[in-house]
Design a protein around this motif. Structure first.
Motif, PDB file in Angstrom:
ATOM      1  N   ASN A 173      -0.584   9.185   3.989  1.00 44.47           N
ATOM      2  CA  ASN A 173      -1.911   8.969   3.406  1.00 44.47           C
ATOM      3  C   ASN A 173      -2.958   9.786   4.130  1.00 44.47           C
ATOM      4  OD1 ASN A 173      -4.594   6.994   3.729  1.00 44.47           O
ATOM      5  ND2 ASN A 173      -3.809   7.164   1.651  1.00 44.47           N
ATOM      6  N   TYR A 174      -3.883  10.310   3.363  1.00 37.30           N
ATOM      7  CA  TYR A 174      -5.026  11.053   3.908  1.00 37.30           C
ATOM      8  C   TYR A 174      -6.305  10.436   3.367  1.00 37.30           C
ATOM      9  CZ  TYR A 174      -8.580  14.713   4.158  1.00 37.30           C
ATOM     10  OH  TYR A 174      -9.747  15.398   4.385  1.00 37.30           O
ATOM     11  N   LYS A 175      -7.240  10.186   4.268  1.00 41.38           N
ATOM     12  CA  LYS A 175      -8.540   9.644   3.854  1.00 41.38           C
ATOM     13  C   LYS A 175      -9.642  10.412   4.555  1.00 41.38           C
ATOM     14  CE  LYS A 175      -7.441   4.723   3.170  1.00 41.38           C
ATOM     15  NZ  LYS A 175      -6.016   4.718   3.472  1.00 41.38           N
ATOM     16  N   ASP A 176     -10.701  10.728   3.795  1.00 38.43           N
ATOM     17  CA  ASP A 176     -11.949  11.167   4.416  1.00 38.43           C
ATOM     18  C   ASP A 176     -13.083  10.432   3.721  1.00 38.43           C
ATOM     19  OD1 ASP A 176     -11.522  14.319   2.724  1.00 38.43           O
ATOM     20  OD2 ASP A 176     -12.753  12.616   2.070  1.00 38.43           O
ATOM     21  N   ILE A 177     -14.304  10.829   3.964  1.00 38.91           N
ATOM     22  CA  ILE A 177     -15.456  10.072   3.476  1.00 38.91           C
ATOM     23  C   ILE A 177     -15.496  10.011   1.948  1.00 38.91           C
ATOM     24  CG2 ILE A 177     -17.056  12.024   3.428  1.00 38.91           C
ATOM     25  CD1 ILE A 177     -19.174  10.039   4.594  1.00 38.91           C
ATOM     26  N   ARG A 178     -14.840  10.967   1.285  1.00 41.16           N
ATOM     27  CA  ARG A 178     -14.906  10.991  -0.168  1.00 41.16           C
ATOM     28  C   ARG A 178     -13.555  10.857  -0.873  1.00 41.16           C
ATOM     29  NH1 ARG A 178     -18.327  16.155  -1.925  1.00 41.16           N
ATOM     30  NH2 ARG A 178     -16.596  17.162  -0.871  1.00 41.16           N
ATOM     31  N   SER A 179     -12.463  10.945  -0.111  1.00 36.62           N
ATOM     32  CA  SER A 179     -11.167  11.085  -0.773  1.00 36.62           C
ATOM     33  C   SER A 179     -10.113  10.168  -0.176  1.00 36.62           C
ATOM     34  CB  SER A 179     -10.665  12.528  -0.635  1.00 36.62           C
ATOM     35  OG  SER A 179     -11.637  13.446  -1.081  1.00 36.62           O
ATOM     36  N   ASP A 180      -9.088   9.943  -0.971  1.00 34.23           N
ATOM     37  CA  ASP A 180      -7.961   9.106  -0.559  1.00 34.23           C
ATOM     38  C   ASP A 180      -6.743   9.628  -1.322  1.00 34.23           C
ATOM     39  OD1 ASP A 180      -7.443   5.467  -0.331  1.00 34.23           O
ATOM     40  OD2 ASP A 180      -6.126   7.166   0.120  1.00 34.23           O
ATOM     41  N   TYR A 181      -5.793  10.228  -0.592  1.00 34.18           N
ATOM     42  CA  TYR A 181      -4.635  10.834  -1.238  1.00 34.18           C
ATOM     43  C   TYR A 181      -3.343  10.267  -0.648  1.00 34.18           C
ATOM     44  CZ  TYR A 181      -7.785  14.356  -3.172  1.00 34.18           C
ATOM     45  OH  TYR A 181      -8.787  14.998  -3.860  1.00 34.18           O
ATOM     46  N   TRP A 182      -2.307  10.289  -1.496  1.00 36.87           N
ATOM     47  CA  TRP A 182      -0.991   9.792  -1.093  1.00 36.87           C
ATOM     48  C   TRP A 182       0.076  10.862  -1.300  1.00 36.87           C
ATOM     49  CZ3 TRP A 182      -0.366   5.093   1.165  1.00 36.87           C
ATOM     50  CH2 TRP A 182      -1.423   4.191   1.053  1.00 36.87           C
ATOM     51  N   GLY A 183       1.058  10.848  -0.418  1.00 35.80           N
ATOM     52  CA  GLY A 183       2.228  11.682  -0.615  1.00 35.80           C
ATOM     53  C   GLY A 183       3.196  11.008  -1.558  1.00 35.80           C
ATOM     54  N   GLN A 184       4.296  11.712  -1.846  1.00 35.66           N
ATOM     55  CA  GLN A 184       5.282  11.212  -2.793  1.00 35.66           C
ATOM     56  C   GLN A 184       6.181  10.139  -2.191  1.00 35.66           C
ATOM     57  OE1 GLN A 184       5.534  11.932  -5.946  1.00 35.66           O
ATOM     58  NE2 GLN A 184       4.245  13.723  -6.161  1.00 35.66           N
ATOM     59  N   GLY A 185       6.262  10.111  -0.890  1.00 34.23           N
ATOM     60  CA  GLY A 185       7.103   9.121  -0.226  1.00 34.23           C
ATOM     61  C   GLY A 185       8.429   9.716   0.204  1.00 34.23           C
ATOM     62  N   THR A 186       8.950   9.203   1.310  1.00 35.47           N
ATOM     63  CA  THR A 186      10.257   9.611   1.795  1.00 35.47           C
ATOM     64  C   THR A 186      11.026   8.358   2.206  1.00 35.47           C
ATOM     65  OG1 THR A 186      11.442  11.065   3.348  1.00 35.47           O
ATOM     66  CG2 THR A 186       9.447  10.011   4.182  1.00 35.47           C
ATOM     67  N   GLN A 187      12.277   8.301   1.832  1.00 35.60           N
ATOM     68  CA  GLN A 187      13.076   7.117   2.086  1.00 35.60           C
ATOM     69  C   GLN A 187      13.607   7.102   3.513  1.00 35.60           C
ATOM     70  OE1 GLN A 187      13.953   4.431  -0.130  1.00 35.60           O
ATOM     71  NE2 GLN A 187      14.737   3.542   1.778  1.00 35.60           N
ATOM     72  N   VAL A 188      13.430   5.976   4.171  1.00 28.53           N
ATOM     73  CA  VAL A 188      14.036   5.724   5.479  1.00 28.53           C
ATOM     74  C   VAL A 188      14.948   4.510   5.321  1.00 28.53           C
ATOM     75  CG1 VAL A 188      13.635   5.015   7.860  1.00 28.53           C
ATOM     76  CG2 VAL A 188      12.143   6.719   6.791  1.00 28.53           C
ATOM     77  N   THR A 189      16.213   4.700   5.620  1.00 27.38           N
ATOM     78  CA  THR A 189      17.175   3.619   5.505  1.00 27.38           C
ATOM     79  C   THR A 189      17.848   3.409   6.854  1.00 27.38           C
ATOM     80  OG1 THR A 189      17.598   4.170   3.186  1.00 27.38           O
ATOM     81  CG2 THR A 189      19.213   2.766   4.293  1.00 27.38           C
ATOM     82  N   VAL A 190      17.779   2.187   7.343  1.00 27.65           N
ATOM     83  CA  VAL A 190      18.387   1.834   8.621  1.00 27.65           C
ATOM     84  C   VAL A 190      19.561   0.909   8.345  1.00 27.65           C
ATOM     85  CG1 VAL A 190      18.014   0.885  10.921  1.00 27.65           C
ATOM     86  CG2 VAL A 190      16.129   2.012   9.710  1.00 27.65           C
ATOM     87  N   SER A 191      20.738   1.361   8.716  1.00 30.39           N
ATOM     88  CA  SER A 191      21.934   0.554   8.474  1.00 30.39           C
ATOM     89  C   SER A 191      22.244  -0.287   9.698  1.00 30.39           C
ATOM     90  CB  SER A 191      23.121   1.455   8.150  1.00 30.39           C
ATOM     91  OG  SER A 191      23.428   2.281   9.255  1.00 30.39           O
ATOM     92  N   SER A 192      22.653  -1.513   9.437  1.00 30.70           N
ATOM     93  CA  SER A 192      22.928  -2.430  10.560  1.00 30.70           C
ATOM     94  C   SER A 192      24.412  -2.485  10.871  1.00 30.70           C
ATOM     95  CB  SER A 192      22.413  -3.821  10.225  1.00 30.70           C
ATOM     96  OG  SER A 192      22.958  -4.257   9.003  1.00 30.70           O
TER      97      SER A 192
END
Length: 115
Positions: free
Chosen positions: A96-115
């Motif tokens: 996520n990126y935020k400044d005084i006028r904007s708010d943007y999101w990335g597409q996302g990346t999967q993190v999977t932790v196996s037990s």
């Protein structure tokens, strides 16, 4: 407009480490806050960690002491080093990126932790 490109993520065993990166480009303001949020299946998106352009950091209690956020202002890039990963860290991680006028999101990346 600001574009966010995430990299890293993947599959790791519990107790392992992973690093994700997010590079911002476009109309970047000097004063901004970038961070990582995550969303697990069936749960709300939550803040993981954030860092301001002045290097002020903020962490979720659930990751304090295990995750470290940092940034390279010259490259408009942030990093999230994740150590001692647990199965409950499994989620899609969003930049996520935020400044005084904007708010943007990335597409996302999967993190999977196996037990």
């Amino acid at each position: 407009q600001v574009q966010l490109v995430e990299s890293g993520g993947g599959l790791v065993q519990a107790g392992g480490s992973l690093r994700v990166s997010c590079a911002a480009s476009g109309r970047i303001f000097n004063a901004n806050v970038m961070g990582w949020y995550r969303q697990a299946p069936g749960k709300q998106r939550e803040l993981v960690a954030s860092i301001s352009s002045g290097d002020k950091t903020n962490y979720s209690n659930s990751v304090k002491g295990r995750f470290t956020i940092s940034r390279d202002n010259a490259k408009n890039t942030i990093f999230l080093q994740m150590n001692s990963l647990k199965s409950e860290d499994t989620a899609v991680y969003y930049c996520n990126y935020k400044d005084i006028r904007s708010d943007y999101w990335g597409q996302g990346t999967q993190v999977t932790v196996s037990s």
